[in-house]
Design an enzyme around this catalytic site. Sequence first.
Site, PDB file in Angstrom:
ATOM      1  N   TYR A   1       0.835  -1.211   0.000  1.00  0.00           N
ATOM      2  CA  TYR A   1       0.000   0.000   0.000  1.00  0.00           C
ATOM      3  C   TYR A   1       0.870   1.262   0.000  1.00  0.00           C
ATOM      4  O   TYR A   1       0.691   2.146  -0.833  1.00  0.00           O
ATOM      5  CB  TYR A   1      -0.905  -0.022   1.227  1.00  0.00           C
TER       6      TYR A   1
ATOM      7  N   ARG B   1       0.633   9.017  14.692  1.00  0.00           N
ATOM      8  CA  ARG B   1       0.252   9.672  13.436  1.00  0.00           C
ATOM      9  C   ARG B   1      -0.629  10.883  13.749  1.00  0.00           C
ATOM     10  O   ARG B   1      -1.623  10.767  14.460  1.00  0.00           O
ATOM     11  CB  ARG B   1      -0.515   8.701  12.545  1.00  0.00           C
TER      12      ARG B   1
HETATM   13  N1  UDP Z   1      -6.239  -1.514  15.729  1.00  0.00           N
HETATM   14  C1  UDP Z   1      -6.590  -2.141  16.927  1.00  0.00           C
HETATM   15  N2  UDP Z   1      -7.647  -3.006  16.913  1.00  0.00           N
HETATM   16  C2  UDP Z   1      -8.367  -3.292  15.800  1.00  0.00           C
HETATM   17  C3  UDP Z   1      -8.001  -2.636  14.577  1.00  0.00           C
HETATM   18  C4  UDP Z   1      -6.927  -1.773  14.597  1.00  0.00           C
HETATM   19  O1  UDP Z   1      -5.969  -1.918  17.972  1.00  0.00           O
HETATM   20  O2  UDP Z   1      -9.305  -4.081  15.884  1.00  0.00           O
HETATM   21  C5  UDP Z   1      -5.118  -0.557  15.754  1.00  0.00           C
HETATM   22  C6  UDP Z   1      -4.036  -0.828  14.713  1.00  0.00           C
HETATM   23  O3  UDP Z   1      -3.057  -1.713  15.206  1.00  0.00           O
HETATM   24  C7  UDP Z   1      -3.494   0.572  14.467  1.00  0.00           C
HETATM   25  C8  UDP Z   1      -4.699   1.480  14.694  1.00  0.00           C
HETATM   26  O4  UDP Z   1      -5.644   0.713  15.428  1.00  0.00           O
HETATM   27  O5  UDP Z   1      -2.517   0.886  15.428  1.00  0.00           O
HETATM   28  C9  UDP Z   1      -5.357   1.958  13.393  1.00  0.00           C
HETATM   29  O6  UDP Z   1      -5.570   0.829  12.592  1.00  0.00           O
HETATM   30  P1  UDP Z   1      -6.361   0.887  11.233  1.00  0.00           P
HETATM   31  O7  UDP Z   1      -6.359  -0.513  10.688  1.00  0.00           O
HETATM   32  O8  UDP Z   1      -7.675   1.537  11.423  1.00  0.00           O
HETATM   33  O9  UDP Z   1      -5.532   1.845  10.256  1.00  0.00           O
HETATM   34  P2  UDP Z   1      -3.995   2.294  10.121  1.00  0.00           P
HETATM   35  O10 UDP Z   1      -3.967   3.669  10.654  1.00  0.00           O
HETATM   36  O11 UDP Z   1      -3.114   1.356  10.916  1.00  0.00           O
HETATM   37  O12 UDP Z   1      -3.733   2.200   8.662  1.00  0.00           O
END
Ligand code: UDP
Length: 318
Positions: A147, A277
């Site tokens: 990605y 972020r």
């Molecule tokens: N995350 C989590 N539990 C979940 C899904 C995601 O703790 O069920 C965490 C993931 O590890 C990341 C953050 O939430 O640190 C955001 O994840 P997401 O997949 O929404 O998007 P990203 O910003 O990582 O692309």
Amino acid sequence: MTPLRALITGGAGFLGSHLCDALLAEGWNVVAVDNLLTGRRANLAHLRNDTRFEFVEKDICQPFDVGKIDYVFHFASPASPEDYHAHGIETLRVGSFGTFHALENARKYGAKYLVSSTSECYGDPLEHPQKETYWGNVNPVGLRSVYDEAKRFTEAVTVAYRRYHDVDIRIARIFNTYGPRMQIRDGRVVPNFMGQALGGEDLTVYGDGSQTRSFCYVSDEIDGFMRLAHSDEHMPVNIGNPSEFTILECAQLVLKVTGSKSQIRHLPLPQDDPRQRRPDITKARQLLGWEPKIDLEAGLRLSLGFFQQALAEEKNSK
Ligand code: UDP
């Protein structure tokens, strides 16, 4: 005067479908193209009888031409980590071949062009918050590279089409966005937590939950795209909400908003999961007069009805 016509690749996706609505509301004719890999017809069902709207099921990794257009919004790509892991090659193909084909349409018809890029261009950022001038910290061979590198390549092709072919480009770097029309099982944190909280399951927090994200409600995000589309800025612009939350705080807010008694369960942190972020949106503020208006708690409340309905539909289909 004939209305202007916009092409939206990925038009059946979460952001693409909201963009269709915003453009129609502004008086455009809209043609949405999507191969429905992660997009859904249901996201466009409400436009079925709108004569100014057209849907074309097509894979933009092959050359395509939908006729004369005035603006290309290139939004096609899997976007949730689970989706782009499951469809890694497709993600690389749409970021590369798909981007060339979208830009060729803009070039052929002299159309303006806006592409959805991502905060993943910054990788696991060493600069915080992230300004557009930061070049990023991306693992080119890690799990997220399908990605991250696809989107970095997308940006490279886009600026090259301006340099070499004078295409009138814009690049939105999107940070975590949420709201109605996300798929409840797309793996992203907000739909996961909402689905789990409303379904009485444990909320799955990856790692200790101290990693941070900054969440933008979809209507704010779309407002940012529309302002960028009407601007003359050709270099990337961060469009995201600068309010930063730990994932644990996000889980607690979801529990509050849903009134759920679910527990929090910790699971292992995925590889290369960015630690932090947050967008620096000084550029968007100054250039577009844009900033988000809806905070996370308000946005979760606005999304509640959608996720309740999505969960009910999921139960009925079982
Ligand atoms: N995350 C989590 N539990 C979940 C899904 C995601 O703790 O069920 C965490 C993931 O590890 C990341 C953050 O939430 O640190 C955001 O994840 P997401 O997949 O929404 O998007 P990203 O910003 O990582 O692309």
